[in-house]
Enzyme design. Structure first.
Site, PDB file in Angstrom:
ATOM      1  N   VAL A   1       0.873  -1.166   0.000  1.00 41.51           N
ATOM      2  CA  VAL A   1       0.000   0.000   0.000  1.00 41.51           C
ATOM      3  C   VAL A   1       0.916   1.223   0.000  1.00 41.51           C
ATOM      4  CG1 VAL A   1      -1.825   1.256   1.198  1.00 41.51           C
ATOM      5  CG2 VAL A   1      -1.793  -1.255   1.262  1.00 41.51           C
TER       6      VAL A   1
ATOM      7  N   CYS B   1       4.824  -2.615   2.824  1.00 35.20           N
ATOM      8  CA  CYS B   1       4.994  -3.709   1.870  1.00 35.20           C
ATOM      9  C   CYS B   1       3.998  -4.832   2.142  1.00 35.20           C
ATOM     10  CB  CYS B   1       6.412  -4.258   1.966  1.00 35.20           C
ATOM     11  SG  CYS B   1       7.696  -3.051   1.577  1.00 35.20           S
TER      12      CYS B   1
ATOM     13  N   GLU C   1       4.515  -8.061   2.444  1.00 34.82           N
ATOM     14  CA  GLU C   1       4.957  -9.030   3.443  1.00 34.82           C
ATOM     15  C   GLU C   1       4.612  -8.553   4.852  1.00 34.82           C
ATOM     16  OE1 GLU C   1       8.155  -9.012   0.115  1.00 34.82           O
ATOM     17  OE2 GLU C   1       6.741  -7.610   1.033  1.00 34.82           O
TER      18      GLU C   1
ATOM     19  N   CYS D   1      11.536  -5.718   5.131  1.00 38.62           N
ATOM     20  CA  CYS D   1      10.658  -6.891   5.194  1.00 38.62           C
ATOM     21  C   CYS D   1      11.429  -8.116   5.676  1.00 38.62           C
ATOM     22  CB  CYS D   1      10.003  -7.156   3.847  1.00 38.62           C
ATOM     23  SG  CYS D   1       8.674  -5.994   3.495  1.00 38.62           S
TER      24      CYS D   1
END
Length: 183
Positions: free
Chosen positions: A88, A98, A100, A139
């Site tokens: 987003v 992210c 993940e 991430c």
């Protein structure tokens, strides 16, 4: 798990390298990751990869156009529910999250803390080199927070190739030096 198969994650070895400089020694540390055999359920991997691809279609990526989807199951969830996430983006780039981290945040919000398998699919980069479709640095560190050593948490990276589920890694191979606080 029904229909599990054994996958061998190969050993990785790098010897130390030392360079002397006028101001002191620089050392590239050695690293040895032993071979590891893990059991996976190809049907579950395919389901997660497909869910990640579906999630990517819902990404909010108006600035980069780089849609990413993630899907995961948690080891401490007896129902093995699938949690999905998308990237987003935000006009204030620091506000971007992210896929993940979105999926892991959903799983954590549901009370789960131990990652089993995470699948990632980057819609625009499916046939790109692995580095262009694998989790970013933040991430990887976020994944490390939920990763387990035994059984090892796994990350499946969608390649988009026909007849392929994707590349599979454990955390040691994805992020060899995660930051950890003693708990």
């Amino acid at each position: 798990m029904s229909g599990t198969v054994e996958v061998t994650l190969p050993a990785v070895a790098r010897t130390a390298a030392v360079t002397e400089t006028p101001l002191g020694r620089l050392t590239v540390p050695s690293r040895a990751i032993p071979e590891r055999r893990v059991s996976v359920d190809p049907e579950e991997l395919a389901r997660l990869r497909d869910a990640a691809r579906g999630a990517a279609a819902n990404a909010h990526a108006p600035y980069s156009g780089f849609a990413v989807g993630a899907a995961l199951v948690m080891a401490d969830d007896p129902e093995r529910r699938v949690f999905v996430g998308t990237n987003v983006e935000n006009a204030s780039y620091g506000g971007t999250i992210c896929a993940e981290r979105t999926a892991l945040t959903q799983a954590s919000s549901a009370g789960f803390r131990r990652l089993s398998v995470l699948a990632v699919s980057c819609a625009r980069a499916l046939h790109a080199r692995l580095a262009d479709r694998s989790p970013c640095g933040i991430c990887r560190q976020f994944i490390a927070e939920f990763a387990t050593d035994e059984p090892p948490s796994l990350v499946l990276i969608d390649s988009g190739e026909d007849g392929s589920l994707g590349e599979i890694l454990d955390l040691e191979r994805l992020l060899p030096y995660p930051f950890r606080l003693d708990r």
